[in-house]
Design a protein around this motif. Structure first.
Motif, PDB file in Angstrom:
ATOM      1  N   SER A   1      -5.655   0.608   9.131  1.00 13.12           N
ATOM      2  CA  SER A   1      -6.043  -0.693   8.580  1.00 13.12           C
ATOM      3  C   SER A   1      -5.016  -1.772   8.927  1.00 13.12           C
ATOM      4  O   SER A   1      -5.376  -2.890   9.311  1.00 13.12           O
ATOM      5  CB  SER A   1      -6.205  -0.593   7.060  1.00 13.12           C
ATOM      6  OG  SER A   1      -5.001  -0.132   6.457  1.00 13.12           O
ATOM      7  N   SER A   2      -3.718  -1.431   8.820  1.00 12.86           N
ATOM      8  CA  SER A   2      -2.677  -2.395   9.174  1.00 12.86           C
ATOM      9  C   SER A   2      -2.618  -2.613  10.679  1.00 12.86           C
ATOM     10  O   SER A   2      -2.343  -3.717  11.154  1.00 12.86           O
ATOM     11  CB  SER A   2      -1.313  -1.906   8.670  1.00 12.86           C
ATOM     12  OG  SER A   2      -1.313  -1.773   7.260  1.00 12.86           O
TER      13      SER A   2
ATOM     14  N   LEU B   1       2.242   2.603  11.318  1.00 10.78           N
ATOM     15  CA  LEU B   1       1.273   1.871  10.511  1.00 10.78           C
ATOM     16  C   LEU B   1      -0.018   2.663  10.354  1.00 10.78           C
ATOM     17  O   LEU B   1      -0.441   3.379  11.268  1.00 10.78           O
ATOM     18  CB  LEU B   1       0.955   0.520  11.162  1.00 10.78           C
ATOM     19  CG  LEU B   1       2.102  -0.480  11.302  1.00 10.78           C
ATOM     20  CD1 LEU B   1       1.606  -1.729  12.011  1.00 10.78           C
ATOM     21  CD2 LEU B   1       2.692  -0.827   9.951  1.00 10.78           C
TER      22      LEU B   1
ATOM     23  N   GLN C   1      -5.102  -5.174  11.631  1.00  5.83           N
ATOM     24  CA  GLN C   1      -4.634  -6.535  11.363  1.00  5.83           C
ATOM     25  C   GLN C   1      -3.709  -7.026  12.486  1.00  5.83           C
ATOM     26  O   GLN C   1      -3.772  -8.185  12.887  1.00  5.83           O
ATOM     27  CB  GLN C   1      -3.905  -6.583  10.019  1.00  5.83           C
ATOM     28  CG  GLN C   1      -4.777  -6.243   8.816  1.00  5.83           C
ATOM     29  CD  GLN C   1      -5.916  -7.212   8.630  1.00  5.83           C
ATOM     30  OE1 GLN C   1      -5.754  -8.415   8.862  1.00  5.83           O
ATOM     31  NE2 GLN C   1      -7.066  -6.703   8.233  1.00  5.83           N
ATOM     32  N   CYS C   2      -2.871  -6.133  12.974  1.00  7.14           N
ATOM     33  CA  CYS C   2      -2.009  -6.500  14.107  1.00  7.14           C
ATOM     34  C   CYS C   2      -2.843  -6.822  15.345  1.00  7.14           C
ATOM     35  O   CYS C   2      -2.489  -7.699  16.142  1.00  7.14           O
ATOM     36  CB  CYS C   2      -1.032  -5.375  14.420  1.00  7.14           C
ATOM     37  SG  CYS C   2       0.215  -5.095  13.153  1.00  7.14           S
TER      38      CYS C   2
END
Length: 591
Positions: free
Chosen positions: A26-27, A23, A30-31
């Protein structure tokens, strides 16, 4: 196995961490906010923390990094190689701390053994400095056409141990060569002992005999390329010279083997025009070049051209009109040029060579209004490092994941190649657009598609990110009123921020163009229905809203008019089917 056990959080931690390394930051963030389990896992995982801190430091993983690289020729140095994510994270934190405090861990002075000229460049690995004509033999007269007779290059080490190992190896080679020349054994000492002839540093020379170097551009990590803008006397013509681009491999100093024509002619010029000012940048297959003669007002030889350096062809048969130097690539196919005359930043779209499309001006971003008491006298820009062309981008996700976790020590060579055809709905040659971005402008990349070229230095675990690089614009204002003083300004912007503005404005324009195209299509269709109604004599009480007239439809294109008769036949057949019904409703249903 029961379906209840197939849950992301029930996977072994090693597998879950490996999945998360695919990932972008940025992703991953989110996690981090999803649940306490992932929050704890991410903050306690060194490979995942490394992704975060690389994003904060604006660096990318170097897939060519090899701790067993031949550059690391000292066994003690090789033992300090960054083999795992823990060592890389520690190294990155020390690097960032040194930059914040501006406290280098070590320094080394290197003597400049030649008289330098005004041309120079600095890349992450190499410092380039022009050598004045004749400075290698003490003759500084030069005469005739001025310039540099060579570019002197100095490679920077990544760590102090690497410098010591490299200098020791160079000294041994030099001593052995000198001993062979003198016909002696340096171990025996005596009058011919050459042990003391060790240099503090080694400059590399790149040049072409009989040619004067006006400026140069580099694409070392992407193509191992250095492009020299050189002049050569024209035979039997006094004070006349041919300006050329010479394409060389940096590693060998010889003509680049990927260039179909390693010498690209530009134009002839004379000494009366004065020395040219040059801007040159290289990304992917594109070489952007601006040549101006500032000593002559609006010289006809002032040019702005784009070349495919591999094919040796120009993408601008008619050079673009310019009034100042300065250019910078936003992507391989988007270029910004600060326009002094129009007081704007001009954005050009450069198609791939196989598309046979012209270079087009897609957007002008105007400056705030400047006081009438001042006039822009000079305007230029520079951004480093340059983006990497699509064909040189690394897209091996598994390899990059291994690069993060430290489970591999071999370079990654898998690359992606730009498609030979454009995706419908996008500008030619740019590729697929994503929702929320303007078609034809491209997409942003994550750490899984790096900006690292295949010639990146294998001893460097990280490289600077081109997307977050700063573009620096310099503007000088000349007063038009007595009593005022000249003013100078500099403004900076991240490359991806400027690209985001371009996407926004171009998307708005393309959306408007799409609406206009749809309106033209509807007007044409309604006009054809009305024309058939009149021909069939079905009456004049048909409620059809016709915008425009027949004369306005004549310019819709010859190709569309060829299909007009077949469309009319189709409408006539439909009309016959509904002739006994209420005619206006029938028209509305397909009009």
């Amino acid at each position: 196995m029961p379906s209840s056990s197939l849950h992301l959080l029930t996977l072994p931690l090693e597998i879950l961490i490996t999945i998360l390394t695919y990932l972008p930051s940025s992703s991953l963030y989110q996690c981090l906010l999803t649940c306490s389990h992932l929050h704890t896992l991410i903050l306690s995982s060194t490979p995942l923390l490394l992704i975060f801190e690389c994003s904060l430091a604006d660096v990318e993983f170097n897939p060519s990094y090899n701790p067993n690289s031949s550059y690391q020729c000292n066994p003690s140095h090789n033992s300090n190689a960054l083999r795992g994510s823990q060592e890389k994270l520690k190294y990155l934190r020390e690097r960032e701390k040194a930059w914040r405090e501006f406290t280098p861990k070590w320094k080394k002075k290197v003597k400049v053994e030649h008289r330098p000229t005004g041309i120079y460049d600095l890349t992450p690995n190499v410092y380039f400095l022009g050598r004045q004509v004749g400075s290698n033999n003490g003759d500084f007269g030069g005469g005739g056409d001025s310039g540099s007779d060579a570019i002197m290059c100095l490679t920077f080490p990544e760590r102090k141990e690497e410098l010591e190992a490299e200098l020791a190896t160079e000294a041994e080679v030099e001593v052995e060569a000198e001993a062979d020349r003198l016909g002696c054994d340096e171990k025996e000492g005596g009058d011919n002992d050459v042990k003391g002839k060790r240099k503090a540093g080694q400059w590399k020379e790149i040049g072409l005999e009989g040619k004067r170097i006006k400026d140069f551009g580099t694409a070392l990590e992407e193509h191992d390329l250095i492009a020299l803008v050189v002049s050569e006397p024209i035979e039997n013509q006094t004070d006349s010279y041919m300006l050329q681009i010479a394409l060389l491999r940096y590693s060998t100093g010889k003509y680049h083997d990927e260039a179909k024509s390693p010498i690209i002619p530009i134009h002839e010029y004379s000494l009366s025009q004065g020395p040219p000012s040059v801007s040159i940048e290289i990304v992917g297959e594109n070489l952007g070049l601006i040549v101006m003669y500032p000593h002559i007002w609006e010289d006809d030889d002032d040019i702005f051209v784009i070349y495919d350096w591999k094919l040796g062809t120009t993408k601008t048969p008619t050079p673009i009109d310019i009034t100042n130097i300065g250019l910078c690539f936003l992507t391989e196919t988007l270029l910004v040029h600060p326009n002094r005359r129009d007081e704007s930043l001009d954005i050009y779209h450069i198609p791939y060579s196989f598309e046979n499309q012209p270079v087009t001006l897609v957007l002008q971003l105007c400056f705030p209004t400047i006081s009438r008491d001042y006039l822009i006298s000079t305007l230029s820009c520079r951004g480093e490092p340059n983006p990497i062309g699509d064909s040189s981008l690394t897209t091996d996700l598994a390899g990059l994941s291994s690069c993060i976790t430290g489970t591999t020590s071999s370079p990654i060579s898998t690359t992606s190649t730009p498609s030979s055809s454009s995706t419908p709905g996008t500008a030619p040659g740019i590729g697929t657009s994503t929702p929320g971005t303007a078609p034809g402008i491209g997409t942003s990349t994550s750490h899984t598609t790096t900006g690292t070229g295949k010639y990146a230095h294998p001893s460097r675990p990280f490289t600077s990110s081109p997307s977050t690089a700063l573009i620096i614009f310099q503007m000088d204002l000349h007063p038009q009123t007595d009593g005022l003083t000249p003013q100078s300004f500099e403004f900076v912007i991240h490359r991806n921020t400027l690209l985001g503005e371009v996407r926004k404005y171009v998307k708005e324009r393309e959306d408007e163009e799409a609406r206009r195209k749809e309106n033209r299509r509807r007007r044409k269709e309604k006009w054809r229905v009305t024309e058939v109604v009149e021909e069939e004599g079905l009456g004049g009480d048909v409620d059809v809203d016709v915008e425009g007239d027949k004369d306005g439809m004549d310019g819709m294109g010859e190709a569309e008019n060829n299909n007009e008769e077949s469309e009319r036949r189709s409408i006539r057949e439909r009309l016959k089917e509904v002739q006994n019904e209420y005619v206006p409703e029938a028209f509305v249903s397909f009009g």
